[in-house]
Write an enzyme that holds these catalytic residues in place. Structure first.
Site, PDB file in Angstrom:
ATOM      1  N   ARG A  21       0.812  -1.227   0.000  1.00 43.05           N
ATOM      2  CA  ARG A  21       0.000   0.000   0.000  1.00 43.05           C
ATOM      3  C   ARG A  21       0.840   1.270   0.000  1.00 43.05           C
ATOM      4  O   ARG A  21       0.424   2.297   0.543  1.00 43.05           O
ATOM      5  CB  ARG A  21      -0.961   0.035   1.196  1.00 43.05           C
ATOM      6  CG  ARG A  21      -2.068  -0.987   1.119  1.00 43.05           C
ATOM      7  CD  ARG A  21      -3.239  -0.456   0.317  1.00 43.05           C
ATOM      8  NE  ARG A  21      -4.174  -1.522  -0.008  1.00 43.05           N
ATOM      9  CZ  ARG A  21      -5.263  -1.791   0.691  1.00 43.05           C
ATOM     10  NH1 ARG A  21      -5.577  -1.079   1.714  1.00 43.05           N
ATOM     11  NH2 ARG A  21      -6.049  -2.791   0.324  1.00 43.05           N
ATOM     12  N   ARG A  25      -3.365   6.385   0.839  1.00 39.13           N
ATOM     13  CA  ARG A  25      -3.951   7.572   1.494  1.00 39.13           C
ATOM     14  C   ARG A  25      -3.052   8.335   2.442  1.00 39.13           C
ATOM     15  O   ARG A  25      -3.352   9.463   2.790  1.00 39.13           O
ATOM     16  CB  ARG A  25      -5.228   7.154   2.237  1.00 39.13           C
ATOM     17  CG  ARG A  25      -6.370   6.854   1.319  1.00 39.13           C
ATOM     18  CD  ARG A  25      -7.480   6.158   2.034  1.00 39.13           C
ATOM     19  NE  ARG A  25      -7.011   4.847   2.496  1.00 39.13           N
ATOM     20  CZ  ARG A  25      -7.799   3.921   3.022  1.00 39.13           C
ATOM     21  NH1 ARG A  25      -9.074   4.154   3.181  1.00 39.13           N
ATOM     22  NH2 ARG A  25      -7.312   2.767   3.405  1.00 39.13           N
ATOM     23  N   ARG A  34      -6.538  11.226  -6.374  1.00 38.44           N
ATOM     24  CA  ARG A  34      -7.792  10.491  -6.205  1.00 38.44           C
ATOM     25  C   ARG A  34      -8.990  11.432  -6.296  1.00 38.44           C
ATOM     26  O   ARG A  34     -10.011  11.099  -6.898  1.00 38.44           O
ATOM     27  CB  ARG A  34      -7.816   9.745  -4.870  1.00 38.44           C
ATOM     28  CG  ARG A  34      -8.923   8.704  -4.830  1.00 38.44           C
ATOM     29  CD  ARG A  34      -9.089   8.056  -3.483  1.00 38.44           C
ATOM     30  NE  ARG A  34      -9.683   8.967  -2.522  1.00 38.44           N
ATOM     31  CZ  ARG A  34     -10.055   8.634  -1.296  1.00 38.44           C
ATOM     32  NH1 ARG A  34      -9.869   7.399  -0.883  1.00 38.44           N
ATOM     33  NH2 ARG A  34     -10.585   9.510  -0.476  1.00 38.44           N
ATOM     34  N   ASP A  71      -6.449  -2.795  -7.785  1.00 39.22           N
ATOM     35  CA  ASP A  71      -6.971  -3.502  -6.622  1.00 39.22           C
ATOM     36  C   ASP A  71      -7.232  -4.944  -7.001  1.00 39.22           C
ATOM     37  O   ASP A  71      -7.521  -5.241  -8.162  1.00 39.22           O
ATOM     38  CB  ASP A  71      -8.257  -2.861  -6.109  1.00 39.22           C
ATOM     39  CG  ASP A  71      -8.555  -3.308  -4.688  1.00 39.22           C
ATOM     40  OD1 ASP A  71      -8.021  -2.708  -3.743  1.00 39.22           O
ATOM     41  OD2 ASP A  71      -9.300  -4.306  -4.515  1.00 39.22           O
ATOM     42  N   TYR A 148     -14.736 -12.756  -1.018  1.00 40.30           N
ATOM     43  CA  TYR A 148     -15.465 -11.500  -1.268  1.00 40.30           C
ATOM     44  C   TYR A 148     -16.688 -11.735  -2.158  1.00 40.30           C
ATOM     45  O   TYR A 148     -17.749 -11.145  -1.959  1.00 40.30           O
ATOM     46  CB  TYR A 148     -14.556 -10.479  -1.955  1.00 40.30           C
ATOM     47  CG  TYR A 148     -13.747  -9.626  -1.009  1.00 40.30           C
ATOM     48  CD1 TYR A 148     -14.350  -8.640  -0.226  1.00 40.30           C
ATOM     49  CD2 TYR A 148     -12.367  -9.794  -0.901  1.00 40.30           C
ATOM     50  CE1 TYR A 148     -13.600  -7.855   0.633  1.00 40.30           C
ATOM     51  CE2 TYR A 148     -11.612  -9.014  -0.040  1.00 40.30           C
ATOM     52  CZ  TYR A 148     -12.241  -8.047   0.721  1.00 40.30           C
ATOM     53  OH  TYR A 148     -11.499  -7.274   1.579  1.00 40.30           O
TER      54      TYR A 148
HETATM   55  O1  CP3 Z   1       0.342   0.359  -3.143  1.00 38.82           O
HETATM   56  C1  CP3 Z   1      -0.086  -0.807  -3.320  1.00 38.82           C
HETATM   57  O2  CP3 Z   1       0.104  -1.723  -2.487  1.00 38.82           O
HETATM   58  C2  CP3 Z   1      -0.758  -1.160  -4.614  1.00 38.82           C
HETATM   59  C3  CP3 Z   1      -2.173  -1.076  -4.693  1.00 38.82           C
HETATM   60  C4  CP3 Z   1      -3.089  -2.033  -3.930  1.00 38.82           C
HETATM   61  C5  CP3 Z   1      -4.334  -1.595  -3.436  1.00 38.82           C
HETATM   62  N1  CP3 Z   1      -5.011  -2.685  -2.961  1.00 38.82           N
HETATM   63  C6  CP3 Z   1      -4.814  -0.222  -3.473  1.00 38.82           C
HETATM   64  C7  CP3 Z   1      -5.915   0.177  -2.587  1.00 38.82           C
HETATM   65  C8  CP3 Z   1      -2.990  -3.403  -3.676  1.00 38.82           C
HETATM   66  C9  CP3 Z   1      -1.836  -4.353  -3.948  1.00 38.82           C
HETATM   67  C10 CP3 Z   1      -4.230  -3.802  -3.070  1.00 38.82           C
HETATM   68  C11 CP3 Z   1      -4.539  -5.184  -2.701  1.00 38.82           C
HETATM   69  C12 CP3 Z   1      -5.755  -5.474  -1.930  1.00 38.82           C
HETATM   70  N2  CP3 Z   1      -7.002  -4.914  -2.068  1.00 38.82           N
HETATM   71  C13 CP3 Z   1      -5.863  -6.518  -0.981  1.00 38.82           C
HETATM   72  C14 CP3 Z   1      -4.745  -7.468  -0.594  1.00 38.82           C
HETATM   73  C15 CP3 Z   1      -3.774  -6.836   0.345  1.00 38.82           C
HETATM   74  C16 CP3 Z   1      -4.298  -6.634   1.734  1.00 38.82           C
HETATM   75  O3  CP3 Z   1      -4.427  -5.469   2.134  1.00 38.82           O
HETATM   76  O4  CP3 Z   1      -4.536  -7.624   2.441  1.00 38.82           O
HETATM   77  C17 CP3 Z   1      -7.173  -6.506  -0.469  1.00 38.82           C
HETATM   78  C18 CP3 Z   1      -7.752  -7.435   0.578  1.00 38.82           C
HETATM   79  C19 CP3 Z   1      -7.892  -5.506  -1.188  1.00 38.82           C
HETATM   80  C20 CP3 Z   1      -9.329  -5.146  -1.065  1.00 38.82           C
HETATM   81  C21 CP3 Z   1      -9.507  -3.768  -0.596  1.00 38.82           C
HETATM   82  N3  CP3 Z   1      -9.254  -2.654  -1.368  1.00 38.82           N
HETATM   83  C22 CP3 Z   1      -9.952  -3.328   0.667  1.00 38.82           C
HETATM   84  C23 CP3 Z   1     -10.314  -4.236   1.826  1.00 38.82           C
HETATM   85  C24 CP3 Z   1      -9.961  -1.925   0.643  1.00 38.82           C
HETATM   86  C25 CP3 Z   1     -10.472  -0.997   1.696  1.00 38.82           C
HETATM   87  C26 CP3 Z   1      -9.637  -1.038   2.906  1.00 38.82           C
HETATM   88  C27 CP3 Z   1      -8.967   0.268   3.111  1.00 38.82           C
HETATM   89  O5  CP3 Z   1      -7.728   0.276   3.276  1.00 38.82           O
HETATM   90  O6  CP3 Z   1      -9.690   1.260   3.110  1.00 38.82           O
HETATM   91  C28 CP3 Z   1      -9.476  -1.514  -0.622  1.00 38.82           C
HETATM   92  C29 CP3 Z   1      -9.258  -0.137  -1.082  1.00 38.82           C
HETATM   93  C30 CP3 Z   1      -7.889   0.242  -1.521  1.00 38.82           C
HETATM   94  N4  CP3 Z   1      -7.083  -0.511  -2.319  1.00 38.82           N
HETATM   95  C31 CP3 Z   1      -7.225   1.465  -1.231  1.00 38.82           C
HETATM   96  C32 CP3 Z   1      -6.011   1.438  -1.920  1.00 38.82           C
HETATM   97  C33 CP3 Z   1      -4.980   2.531  -1.988  1.00 38.82           C
HETATM   98  C34 CP3 Z   1      -7.818   2.613  -0.428  1.00 38.82           C
HETATM   99  C35 CP3 Z   1      -8.802   3.261  -1.331  1.00 38.82           C
HETATM  100  C36 CP3 Z   1      -8.932   4.740  -1.134  1.00 38.82           C
HETATM  101  O7  CP3 Z   1      -8.192   5.493  -1.770  1.00 38.82           O
HETATM  102  O8  CP3 Z   1      -9.834   5.119  -0.365  1.00 38.82           O
END
Ligand code: CP3
Length: 341
Positions: A21, A25, A34, A71, A148
């Site tokens: 990540r 944010r 964003r 994602d 999911y």
């Molecule tokens: O920088 C990176 O790592 C690359 C981008 C990336 C994102 N999601 C961006 C993201 C990667 C590799 C993921 C993988 C992801 N997405 C996983 C596996 C890794 C983990 O965290 O266990 C999972 C389970 C998801 C599903 C997902 N996407 C969730 C549960 C959420 C919301 C949780 C949260 O942090 O708010 C997301 C949203 C998400 N994916 C964000 C980002 C930057 C936040 C979105 C925003 O900008 O509001």
């Protein structure tokens, strides 16, 4: 590329470091892009902007690898499921998979085609990223994606999906098979469009007892990695099953790097898997709230790994949104300084 060399256990000038990540944010620059895109999914579907946020941590933090901005859930979305990101609550599939008809309606080839915006993002990033920095592509493990798709959202008990694996395992396997086939094509295309390594995230691995874990998750992940390694031996594959420290004895397969989550003692992972696989991880992400805790955490990990060539530094899970950027920079610098060889 120092990152790719390290994935294969080759000597490098320091232990490469990046953060899960890292494009996210906690960076004001990310929040700005964003906001321009409108929302998170629009950002994922906009190759120019997704490229821009992928590159932000390269300049701001000086990490050793970039991870594609996207994602894991765009895959089920393009298989035909409506996906929403609800503010403050995370992802939601309003119409989860319930019946055979729902399962039959999911597409495979078309889904891989519809993900063209991801491939375009990869081409743009690879065109702009420094030649010595690796771009990491990724996908979710079939188990995490299927969870999911069945539950519709994050869950504490996994009751719906676990009821299914014990009462109708055939149905679950049919869903996992479809997701696995999409993922194989999707990862091949990520590689053909320019990613230098791939990582499979199994965020919900710890939901399963040991036998179920291997039957419903690891075997599918292993199949994907074997498929990719047979075609692209020069592309490292990183496996990240989160929270399965109790099952390390049974981990095997054709892949290069094992991602260690923060709850798994690194010593244990080293003892069980360190000879066979390069390890990635595993600093507790909340140590990033405090600089002394960062320094101490890095020291501990460097010591455990003997500062050898069989390690890639990372957090043990994603960076949290309220971590000060200054502390993230400090973490990266500490690793690069403490592991200089
Ligand atoms: O920088 C990176 O790592 C690359 C981008 C990336 C994102 N999601 C961006 C993201 C990667 C590799 C993921 C993988 C992801 N997405 C996983 C596996 C890794 C983990 O965290 O266990 C999972 C389970 C998801 C599903 C997902 N996407 C969730 C549960 C959420 C919301 C949780 C949260 O942090 O708010 C997301 C949203 C998400 N994916 C964000 C980002 C930057 C936040 C979105 C925003 O900008 O509001």
């Amino acid at each position: 590329m120092i990152f790719v060399d390290a994935c294969f256990g080759k000597p490098t000038s320091h232990t490469p470091v990046w953060m899960m990540r890292q494009a996210g944010r906690y960076l004001p620059e990310y929040m700005e892009v964003r906001a321009q895109a409108g929302d998170f999914l629009s950002l994922c579907r906009d190759p120019e902007k997704a490229c821009e946020v992928t590159l932000q941590p390269m300049d701001i933090l000086g990490v050793d690898a970039a991870i594609l901005f996207s994602d894991i859930l765009v895959v089920p979305m393009e298989m035909g499921m409506e996906l929403k990101f609800v503010k403050g609550e995370g992802p939601l599939f309003p119409n989860p998979i319930k019946t055979m008809e729902d399962l039959d309606a999911l597409c495979i080839e078309e889904a891989a085609d519809k993900l063209e915006y991801v491939y375009e993002t990869i081409r743009l990033i690879r065109g702009k990223l420094a030649a010595d920095k690796a771009l990491i592509g990724f996908c979710g493990a079939p188990w995490t994606l299927a969870t999911y798709m069945i539950e519709g959202q994050g869950t504490k008990t996994y009751a719906i999906v676990k009821k299914l694996i014990y009462s109708n395992p055939k149905f679950m396997h049919a869903l996992l098979r479809k997701v696995t086939e999409v993922i194989k094509i999707y990862m091949q295309r990520q590689i053909e469009n320019g990613v230098n390594a791939v990582m499979i995230f199994d965020s919900w691995a710890a939901a399963l007892e040991e036998s179920a874990y291997f039957e419903f998750s690891w075997d599918y992940m292993k199949e994907i990695s074997a498929h990719l390694k047979a075609k692209y031996p020069h592309i490292p594959v990183i496996m990240f099953p989160k929270g399965i420290s109790g099952y390390l004895d049974k981990i095997d397969g054709d892949f290069d790097v094992f991602g260690v989550d923060w709850s798994t003692p690194l010593e244990l992972a080293k003892e069980k898997l360190g000879d066979k696989y390069v390890l990635q991880g595993n600093m507790e992400p909340t140590r990033l709230y405090n600089k002394d805790a960062i320094k101490e955490g890095v020291e501990k990990i460097v010591k455990t790994m003997d500062n050898n060539n069989r390690h890639i530094f990372n957090l043990g899970h994603g960076i949290l949104p309220d971590i000060p950027v200054e502390n993230a920079k400090y973490f990266i610098k500490q690793v690069q300084e403490q592991t200089k060889r």
